[in-house]
Write an enzyme that holds these catalytic residues in place. Sequence first.
Site, PDB file in Angstrom:
ATOM      1  CD  GLU A   2      -3.056  -1.248   2.099  1.00  0.00           C
ATOM      2  OE1 GLU A   2      -4.139  -1.446   2.220  1.00  0.00           O
ATOM      3  OE2 GLU A   2      -2.507  -1.111   3.315  1.00  0.00           O
ATOM      4  CG  ASP A  59     -11.649  -8.258  -0.971  1.00  0.00           C
ATOM      5  OD1 ASP A  59     -10.453  -7.561  -0.622  1.00  0.00           O
ATOM      6  OD2 ASP A  59     -12.677  -8.330  -0.144  1.00  0.00           O
TER       7      ASP A  59
END
Length: 231
Positions: free
Chosen positions: A13, A197
């Site tokens: 990230e 997701d």
Amino acid sequence: MNKIAIMGAMEEEIAPLLEYFSDINVVQYANNKYYEAKFGELNVVIAYSKIGKVFSTLTASTMIQKFGCDTLLFSGVAGGINPKLKIGDLIVANQLSQHDLDITAFGHPHGYVPGGNVYVNTDKKLKEIALDVAKENNITIIEGIIATGDQFVCDETRKAFIEKTFNADALEMEGASVAVVCDALQVPCLILRAISDTADMDAGFNFDAFLETSAKNSAEFLIKIIKKLQK
Ligand code: ADE
């Protein structure tokens, strides 16, 4: 604005964020690495906390109390709940809640402990800047509620519980704890996420497949926000 904390939970990230900075000074502290750099005139400190509420609390608190950051921007990925959110899409939190904080045995609502609140707010100005950046760049972003817990959700029943109980649009594992730290220390914060997701039975597979691209979407958008803060 003196010093901006830029946080993620995982190395993936913050890797696309670090690419934007040169002359990085690495400080080792409390079992973690903190990357000090400059973005134009702005001083920044970048770090990934490791996954979960405990590590993210430690890192957010360290960035504010040891490194003196006075603004905190979080970038990363989340599981989507709101059906409008497709993989890769962005969400900025207006409120966050801890979905796994449970003393309902004593008659309290989910996410509540005495002295706290079910929801913690983020900074309105930073959120408005994010929405402006989206508009200016023709990027779709949803403003909504993010639920946080120490659990990777890959189950329709748990996802439905979180949606119903907290009216959540997305879920992840760090946002609420970071926001609680910032709220207590009166540091404006922004929690930005891109969907990796949809927290269902395919979530593990999709997370692995889309972590990198979604983390990059979030990071690139965050850089646009920082450019705007610089002006
Ligand atoms: N972050 C990204 N996807 C997630 C999921 N399904 N559960 C918890 N955190 C996540």
